[in-house]
Design an enzyme around this catalytic site. Structure first.
Site, PDB file in Angstrom:
ATOM      1  N   HIS A 187      58.182 -83.593  34.682  1.00  0.00           N
ATOM      2  CA  HIS A 187      59.156 -84.251  35.561  1.00  0.00           C
ATOM      3  C   HIS A 187      60.053 -85.183  34.756  1.00  0.00           C
ATOM      4  O   HIS A 187      61.285 -85.121  34.855  1.00  0.00           O
ATOM      5  CB  HIS A 187      58.400 -85.029  36.645  1.00  0.00           C
ATOM      6  CG  HIS A 187      59.275 -85.769  37.595  1.00  0.00           C
ATOM      7  ND1 HIS A 187      59.447 -85.377  38.912  1.00  0.00           N
ATOM      8  CD2 HIS A 187      60.037 -86.888  37.453  1.00  0.00           C
ATOM      9  CE1 HIS A 187      60.272 -86.206  39.515  1.00  0.00           C
ATOM     10  NE2 HIS A 187      60.643 -87.147  38.647  1.00  0.00           N
ATOM     11  N   GLU A 188      59.442 -86.033  33.943  1.00  0.00           N
ATOM     12  CA  GLU A 188      60.220 -86.998  33.172  1.00  0.00           C
ATOM     13  C   GLU A 188      61.022 -86.325  32.061  1.00  0.00           C
ATOM     14  O   GLU A 188      62.186 -86.659  31.823  1.00  0.00           O
ATOM     15  CB  GLU A 188      59.301 -88.071  32.587  1.00  0.00           C
ATOM     16  CG  GLU A 188      58.632 -88.963  33.625  1.00  0.00           C
ATOM     17  CD  GLU A 188      59.638 -89.716  34.479  1.00  0.00           C
ATOM     18  OE1 GLU A 188      60.746 -90.023  33.992  1.00  0.00           O
ATOM     19  OE2 GLU A 188      59.329 -89.982  35.654  1.00  0.00           O
ATOM     20  N   HIS A 203      64.264 -84.814  33.355  1.00  0.00           N
ATOM     21  CA  HIS A 203      65.353 -85.790  33.518  1.00  0.00           C
ATOM     22  C   HIS A 203      66.101 -85.970  32.195  1.00  0.00           C
ATOM     23  O   HIS A 203      67.339 -85.924  32.151  1.00  0.00           O
ATOM     24  CB  HIS A 203      64.793 -87.146  33.956  1.00  0.00           C
ATOM     25  CG  HIS A 203      64.404 -87.215  35.396  1.00  0.00           C
ATOM     26  ND1 HIS A 203      65.207 -86.776  36.433  1.00  0.00           N
ATOM     27  CD2 HIS A 203      63.283 -87.719  35.988  1.00  0.00           C
ATOM     28  CE1 HIS A 203      64.593 -86.987  37.583  1.00  0.00           C
ATOM     29  NE2 HIS A 203      63.428 -87.556  37.347  1.00  0.00           N
TER      30      HIS A 203
END
Length: 220
Positions: free
Chosen positions: A22-23, A26
């Protein structure tokens, strides 16, 4: 206590993967749109140690799993990592590109839910019933649930959550500025929504709906 430990062990891999990817997503998308801040900080990586937040990545989801095991409840585990640094001012089109940078995180979780769904389906259709097959199947089911829960939680339209940033990107400038001013109070608002059961009534009932979609797409 044994059940709690086993549950924690089986959920640990999908939880850490869900938060890490997820990170990293980004940061990767931010770099695509012109902001190399996360890359410069070494945060576009699959090394979970670069993303782990001791409380959000370990203590909170681990505590939820332990409480579930001891009480028989089934509250979906969730957590968070150290936020990937993004300098929206370095994006080529800050307001428009913010949408894609924010959506990359939940998007990665929906993709992971699909991958875990295919893994569970492969075990089912292989006819395997040994210990390894059972471990993979339980872990895959955990991966589906945790990724759906994490994606939905992050899509709550309150900055600094991804849903809040998407909302800011879509709103006209005047309204976007007003919503962005909520950001310093975003996490207290989220905690209040959790404490008063708002997310229980609105967000968590959506998990079975998306779970059924994964089942239809993968056969899991």
């Amino acid at each position: 206590m044994e059940f709690s430990f086993v549950s924690l062990a089986l959920w640990a891999v999908p939880v850490i993967l869900a938060i890490t990817l997820h990170e990293a997503a980004h940061g990767y998308v931010a770099r695509m749109f012109g902001d190399p801040t996360a890359h410069e900080a070494g945060r576009i990586t699959l090394n979970p140690l670069r993303h782990v937040d001791p409380i959000g990545t370990l203590l909170v989801p681990g505590g939820i799993l332990a409480v579930n095991a001891l009480t028989g409840t089934q509250f979906p585990p969730f957590g968070w990592a150290k936020p990937v640094p993004v300098n929206f001012g370095r994006l080529r089109h800050p307001k428009q590109d913010m949408l894609w940078v924010a959506a990359a995180g939940p998007g990665s979780n929906f993709v992971q839910a699909l991958v875990w769904g295919f893994a569970a389906s492969a075990v089912l259709h292989s006819g395997g019933n040994g210990t390894v097959a059972q471990i993979v199947y339980v872990m895959a089911q955990a991966g589906i649930i945790v990724n759906i829960a994490l994606a939905l939680l992050n899509l709550v339209p309150v900055p600094p959550l991804d849903g809040g940033r998407i909302l800011v990107s879509l709103l006209p400038v005047r309204q976007a500025i007003a919503v962005s001013r909520i950001e310093p109070y975003g996490f207290p608002i989220l905690i209040a929504l959790l404490y008063f059961g708002v997310l229980d009534r609105v967000l968590w009932p959506m998990i079975p709906f998306f779970r059924r979609i994964i089942t239809l797409l993968t056969g899991a």
